[in-house]
Write a protein that holds these residues in place. Structure first.
Motif, mmCIF file in Angstrom:
data_model
loop_
_atom_site.group_PDB
_atom_site.id
_atom_site.type_symbol
_atom_site.label_atom_id
_atom_site.label_comp_id
_atom_site.label_asym_id
_atom_site.label_seq_id
_atom_site.Cartn_x
_atom_site.Cartn_y
_atom_site.Cartn_z
ATOM 1 N N GLU A 191 5.311 -4.115 3.758
ATOM 2 C CA GLU A 191 5.771 -4.394 5.121
ATOM 3 C C GLU A 191 4.662 -4.872 6.051
ATOM 4 O O GLU A 191 4.855 -5.768 6.872
ATOM 5 N N THR A 192 3.495 -4.263 5.905
ATOM 6 C CA THR A 192 2.426 -4.570 6.851
ATOM 7 C C THR A 192 1.676 -5.849 6.504
ATOM 8 O O THR A 192 0.891 -6.335 7.297
ATOM 9 N N ILE A 193 1.899 -6.363 5.317
ATOM 10 C CA ILE A 193 1.062 -7.461 4.846
ATOM 11 C C ILE A 193 1.820 -8.777 4.679
ATOM 12 O O ILE A 193 1.319 -9.842 5.035
ATOM 13 N N GLY A 242 1.346 7.083 0.276
ATOM 14 C CA GLY A 242 2.672 7.265 0.867
ATOM 15 C C GLY A 242 2.997 6.239 1.930
ATOM 16 O O GLY A 242 2.182 5.398 2.283
ATOM 17 N N HIS A 243 4.223 6.330 2.419
ATOM 18 C CA HIS A 243 4.674 5.397 3.448
ATOM 19 C C HIS A 243 4.595 6.042 4.832
ATOM 20 O O HIS A 243 4.190 7.202 4.955
ATOM 21 N N CYS A 244 4.971 5.288 5.852
ATOM 22 C CA CYS A 244 4.798 5.718 7.245
ATOM 23 C C CYS A 244 5.343 7.136 7.466
ATOM 24 O O CYS A 244 6.439 7.478 7.006
ATOM 25 N N ALA A 245 4.551 7.896 8.232
ATOM 26 C CA ALA A 245 4.806 9.341 8.327
ATOM 27 C C ALA A 245 5.755 9.731 9.447
ATOM 28 O O ALA A 245 5.781 10.880 9.882
ATOM 29 N N PRO A 260 0.803 -1.221 0.000
ATOM 30 C CA PRO A 260 0.000 0.000 0.000
ATOM 31 C C PRO A 260 0.841 1.279 0.000
ATOM 32 O O PRO A 260 0.435 2.281 -0.595
ATOM 33 N N CYS A 261 2.008 1.236 0.626
ATOM 34 C CA CYS A 261 2.854 2.441 0.664
ATOM 35 C C CYS A 261 3.327 2.833 -0.742
ATOM 36 O O CYS A 261 3.757 3.968 -0.959
ATOM 37 N N ASN A 262 3.316 1.889 -1.661
ATOM 38 C CA ASN A 262 3.779 2.146 -3.029
ATOM 39 C C ASN A 262 2.602 2.149 -4.018
ATOM 40 O O ASN A 262 2.809 2.048 -5.231
ATOM 41 N N GLY A 321 9.576 2.778 -1.956
ATOM 42 C CA GLY A 321 8.891 3.456 -0.864
ATOM 43 C C GLY A 321 8.935 2.654 0.408
ATOM 44 O O GLY A 321 9.773 2.875 1.275
ATOM 45 N N CYS A 322 8.045 1.653 0.508
ATOM 46 C CA CYS A 322 7.929 0.875 1.735
ATOM 47 C C CYS A 322 9.279 0.220 2.083
ATOM 48 O O CYS A 322 10.097 -0.057 1.201
ATOM 49 N N ASP A 323 9.450 -0.036 3.371
ATOM 50 C CA ASP A 323 10.768 -0.365 3.954
ATOM 51 C C ASP A 323 11.745 -1.131 3.060
ATOM 52 O O ASP A 323 12.823 -0.663 2.747
ATOM 53 N N LYS A 324 11.379 -2.367 2.684
ATOM 54 C CA LYS A 324 12.361 -3.233 2.030
ATOM 55 C C LYS A 324 12.534 -2.910 0.549
ATOM 56 O O LYS A 324 13.498 -3.353 -0.070
ATOM 57 N N THR A 348 11.521 3.015 9.161
ATOM 58 C CA THR A 348 12.519 2.472 8.229
ATOM 59 C C THR A 348 12.361 3.043 6.822
ATOM 60 O O THR A 348 13.354 3.333 6.158
ATOM 61 N N ALA A 349 11.122 3.232 6.351
ATOM 62 C CA ALA A 349 10.957 3.734 4.987
ATOM 63 C C ALA A 349 11.556 5.132 4.852
ATOM 64 O O ALA A 349 12.301 5.408 3.897
ATOM 65 N N SER A 350 11.267 6.008 5.812
ATOM 66 C CA SER A 350 11.840 7.363 5.741
ATOM 67 C C SER A 350 13.349 7.313 5.949
ATOM 68 O O SER A 350 14.103 8.072 5.331
#
Ligand code: FES
Length: 569
Positions: A84-86, A190-193, A51-53, A119-122, A197-199
């Motif tokens: 990451e969340t899924i 977007g990714h975690c605000a 979802p972050c991407n 975007g998302c962490d990995k 790790t993503a930022s």
């Protein structure tokens, strides 16, 4: 300019050239697109399951515009994506697999340069690891963060998940209210605000010089995110003309810069693993001690959650990463070249902190020393790490009895047992959550405190494991213990009631059990049978390296370059 790599496909005469070009033409590509234009791959980690991407198809259009404006030929391609969340059991299990997809996709195709959309962490480290092993000119466009969440008049973001979850355990927050927070938190692309790790990864690529300046912090919903995507599209074409390969950017000095910047922003502990893995691909010598030596004297300049108060949106409005880098001049290798062809020093010449409560000056930092500290001792012979800015000062020197959980299932079944023998000074020990032991090193190191401790008003306890913790989490948590328990580390031998001593200032962690006793325990120990006997996971367990080497697969370190060794047509 050197000969375009893509011409080995698209510039060919005869049957082979016909086939390469003709099939591309079915997408409506005119003849002159093959006239020696740099072919730029847009490596897209878009997926509705990440979802972050989720906005990346649109972002890719902006990159394409830029490539076309600069006279390149854009080709977008999908790669494995990791939400990451899924993703179960943990996205980290597949970071190396994804990097293989990125690497082989780039090498196998007629590309002269690459734009990595991450975007998302990995998705960021995996993409960079893969591109690093090929070596073409590469630029990263990050997806940007979500807008700050808003719940009942309050600002919220991912770090609040842990706080609200604790409140639910304590009974001070209802499940209905918890559910209501979901939509209020994730209210835009977007990714975690927070500086999770993503930022941290977005800041990592900017401080390494792999993105245009300012890329790290622009929110996904801000139109300037599309502008930087378009400008990056333009720039990658020039990078191809200038032969600015990724290897010219990812030097030892660039890695050192990234460590210093990560300390100043209070970046995620996952940064260590990912930077070590990228350095391994580039064959740049980098060790755990570099993070400690270079990072721990650096002052904390960013007042961002989870360590501090503000959100990534505030960080962008306060000047973003360039404003931090500006404050670090003198501590960085200012001359190193970055993706825009300028030095990191030149890039921040005009940077300003517009809000010193969010981005502090060097002489008035939020904390004098920051960074990640590497701690060693008989319990972590090859080291474990702690992020002091996310920990409690009163626990940085501590002695307590171990309360041991053999694995995450054991922890989940017992941590709220009213009969659990635990006191405020106990040290929670979680085994078998390392790279091999879980497998995949999940983010469970910041174990939630048992309810009976929370009921007593305890907000933090010393926790030790061979796992990771989310970049959005906090606590006095010792992570990435190497060697891990499943690989025969001393962590595997800890028993309930053993005395454990930690002293972060002295960089020391010790299990007060004598060697003879440890030896006798070792005789009764055997590695856990994880029950994976086929496929990628079995291969992963066999080849994954320990956390102090970045948890990359041993056969993936180094690079193979961009040359295709065999040619069937
Ligand atoms: Fe994707 Fe946090 S879950 S960045």
């Amino acid at each position: 300019m050197r000969k375009l790599r893509s011409q080995e496909w698209l510039g060919k005469k005869g049957k082979d050239g016909f086939i390469y070009r003709a099939w591309l033409k079915n997408q409506g590509v005119p003849e002159d697109e093959f006239d020696g234009k740099p072919v730029i791959g847009i490596c897209n980690t878009w997926s509705e399951l990440t979802p972050c991407n989720g906005h990346f198809r649109e972002l890719a259009e902006s990159v394409k515009k830029g490539i076309l404006q600069a006279g390149g030929f854009p080709v977008e391609f999908p790669v494995m994506s990791l939400g990451e969340t899924i993703v179960k059991p943990t996205a980290m299990l597949f970071r190396n697999l994804m990097s293989m997809d990125v690497e082989e996709s780039i090498r196998a195709n007629p590309l002269d340069g690459v734009v990595l959309l991450c975007g998302c962490d990995k998705t960021t480290p995996a993409s960079v690891m893969g591109a690093a092993s090929v070596g073409l000119p590469t630029i990263v466009v990050s997806g940007g963060t979500m807008l700050t969440g808003r719940y009942r008049g309050k600002n919220i973001a991912t770090s609040d998940v842990w706080r609200y979850a604790d409140e639910v355990i304590k009974g001070t927050f209802t499940n209905e209210e918890f559910r209501e927070v979901e939509g209020a938190m994730c209210r835009s692309d977007g990714h975690c605000a927070v500086m999770g790790t993503a930022s941290t990864m977005a800041c990592m690529v900017e401080s390494l010089g792999l993105s245009l300046p300012g890329n790290a912090a622009i929110p996904a919903a801000d139109s300037r995110r599309k502008v930087i995507a378009q400008l990056s599209g333009r720039r990658i074409v020039d990078m191809v003309h200038e032969e600015l390969d990724i290897g010219k950017i990812l030097t030892r000095e660039a890695f050192e810069n990234a460590i210093v910047v990560n300390a100043a922003i209070g970046g995620s502990t996952n940064f260590v693993l990912h930077l070590l893995a990228i350095a391994g691909r580039m064959e740049v010598p980098l060790t755990l001690d570099d993070f400690d030596n270079l990072g721990s004297p650096i002052p904390l300049l960013a007042n961002l959650q989870p360590s501090g108060k503000y959100y990534m949106e505030d960080f962008y409005y306060a000047g973003g990463l360039p404003a931090v880098i500006k404050q670090l001049q003198g501590k960085l290798h200012g001359h190193v070249i970055t993706a825009n062809g300028k030095s990191i020093h030149e890039n921040v010449a005009k940077a300003v902190s517009y809000n010193e409560d969010v981005i502090a000056t060097n002489d008035k930092p939020f904390q004098e020393a920051s960074g990640l500290v590497v701690v060693r001792g008989n319990l972590a012979e090859r080291g474990c790490i702690i992020k002091p800015s996310a920990a409690s000062p009163h626990l940085m020197k501590h002695k307590g009895k171990a309360v041991v959980f053999e694995d995450i299932e054991d922890y989940r079944s017992r941590f709220n047992d009213p009969e659990l023998d635990i006191e405020e000074t106990s040290v929670l020990v979680l085994k078998n959550v390392g790279p091999k032991g879980y497998p995949g090193m999940p983010e469970v190191g910041n174990m939630a405190l048992p309810k009976k401790m929370q009921d007593k008003g305890v907000t933090d306890m010393v926790r030790i494991s061979d796992g990771r913790m989310s970049g959005t989490a906090f606590g006095t948590v010792f992570l990435h213990t190497a060697p891990e328990s499943a690989d025969g580390g001393v962590l595997a031998l800890v028993q309930n009631g053993d005395l454990i001593e930690v002293d972060v200032e002295k960089k020391f962690i010790h299990l007060h059990v004598d060697d003879e006793e440890l030896e006798s325990r070792r005789k009764n120990w055997s590695a856990p049978d994880l029950g994976f006997d086929r496929g990628y996971v079995a291969h992963y367990i066999k080849h994954v390296q320990q956390a102090d080497l970045g948890a990359d697969l041993d056969f993936l370190t180094g690079k193979s370059g961009h040359v295709v060794k065999r040619n069937s047509h």
